[in-house]
Design a protein around this motif. Structure first.
Motif, PDB file in Angstrom:
ATOM      1  N   ASN A  67      55.858  -0.530   5.561  1.00 24.47           N
ATOM      2  CA  ASN A  67      57.005  -1.323   5.997  1.00 24.47           C
ATOM      3  C   ASN A  67      56.608  -2.210   7.186  1.00 24.47           C
ATOM      4  OD1 ASN A  67      59.627  -2.241   5.689  1.00 24.47           O
ATOM      5  ND2 ASN A  67      60.451  -0.789   7.161  1.00 24.47           N
ATOM      6  N   TRP A  68      55.400  -2.770   7.095  1.00 26.54           N
ATOM      7  CA  TRP A  68      54.840  -3.641   8.138  1.00 26.54           C
ATOM      8  C   TRP A  68      54.452  -4.942   7.458  1.00 26.54           C
ATOM      9  CZ3 TRP A  68      54.755  -2.637  13.255  1.00 26.54           C
ATOM     10  CH2 TRP A  68      53.942  -3.426  14.078  1.00 26.54           C
ATOM     11  N   PRO A  69      54.896  -6.097   7.965  1.00 31.41           N
ATOM     12  CA  PRO A  69      54.756  -7.335   7.200  1.00 31.41           C
ATOM     13  C   PRO A  69      53.402  -8.033   7.244  1.00 31.41           C
ATOM     14  CG  PRO A  69      55.908  -7.769   9.250  1.00 31.41           C
ATOM     15  CD  PRO A  69      55.681  -6.273   9.187  1.00 31.41           C
ATOM     16  N   THR A  70      52.514  -7.620   8.143  1.00 34.37           N
ATOM     17  CA  THR A  70      51.291  -8.403   8.326  1.00 34.37           C
ATOM     18  C   THR A  70      50.027  -7.579   8.077  1.00 34.37           C
ATOM     19  OG1 THR A  70      51.286  -7.903  10.704  1.00 34.37           O
ATOM     20  CG2 THR A  70      52.382  -9.939  10.014  1.00 34.37           C
ATOM     21  N   ILE A  71      48.947  -8.299   7.855  1.00 34.92           N
ATOM     22  CA  ILE A  71      47.604  -7.746   7.722  1.00 34.92           C
ATOM     23  C   ILE A  71      46.821  -8.294   8.914  1.00 34.92           C
ATOM     24  CG2 ILE A  71      45.514  -7.712   6.261  1.00 34.92           C
ATOM     25  CD1 ILE A  71      47.885  -6.379   4.861  1.00 34.92           C
ATOM     26  N   PRO A  72      45.996  -7.547   9.591  1.00 36.93           N
ATOM     27  CA  PRO A  72      45.467  -6.229   9.244  1.00 36.93           C
ATOM     28  C   PRO A  72      46.426  -5.096   9.607  1.00 36.93           C
ATOM     29  CG  PRO A  72      44.508  -6.981  11.310  1.00 36.93           C
ATOM     30  CD  PRO A  72      45.366  -8.115  10.789  1.00 36.93           C
ATOM     31  N   GLN A  73      46.142  -3.946   8.986  1.00 36.27           N
ATOM     32  CA  GLN A  73      46.870  -2.719   9.271  1.00 36.27           C
ATOM     33  C   GLN A  73      45.861  -1.621   9.545  1.00 36.27           C
ATOM     34  OE1 GLN A  73      50.022  -1.721   6.598  1.00 36.27           O
ATOM     35  NE2 GLN A  73      50.815  -3.804   6.551  1.00 36.27           N
ATOM     36  N   ILE A  74      46.131  -0.848  10.594  1.00 38.68           N
ATOM     37  CA  ILE A  74      45.176   0.148  11.057  1.00 38.68           C
ATOM     38  C   ILE A  74      45.757   1.545  10.924  1.00 38.68           C
ATOM     39  CG2 ILE A  74      43.888   0.990  13.072  1.00 38.68           C
ATOM     40  CD1 ILE A  74      45.012  -2.566  13.165  1.00 38.68           C
TER      41      ILE A  74
END
Length: 106
Positions: A67-74
């Motif tokens: 449920n997070w709109p951007t990349i990158p994701q950690i």
């Protein structure tokens, strides 16, 4: 999101201490934010990267998964940390080493 894709994300994020869903790969990041996240993470151990550009289903699926709109994701130790901005804040506060080591925040 399919149950299979959710299971894949569950497995990937649990199997490696540091997982970075990014545009490109460790040798050739495809965006500045992904490159910055990698730069922050690499001194803390092996970074397992997933190139979201290689599979549109993964690119959208990881956004749905967190449920997070951007990349990158950690992800660190199976827990979603956020994007590069949050990662940078954690690193600036000196908390990233403990987070990677599995120590609770002070």
């Amino acid at each position: 999101m399919t149950p299979e894709l959710k299971a894949k994300f569950d497995q990937l994020t649990q199997a490696h201490p540091i997982v970075l869903f990014m545009k490109g790969n460790a040798l050739f990041p495809q965006c500045g934010f992904s490159a910055r996240a990698l730069q922050i993470l690499q001194p803390h151990g092996q970074v397992f990267t997933v190139d979201v550009l290689a599979d549109p289903e993964v690119r959208q699926g990881i956004k749905d998964y967190t449920n997070w709109p951007t990349i990158p994701q950690i992800f660190i130790r199976g827990q979603f940390v956020g994007g590069v901005d949050i990662l940078a804040e954690i690193a600036e506060r000196g908390e990233l080493t403990d987070l990677v080591a599995g120590k609770p925040p002070a």
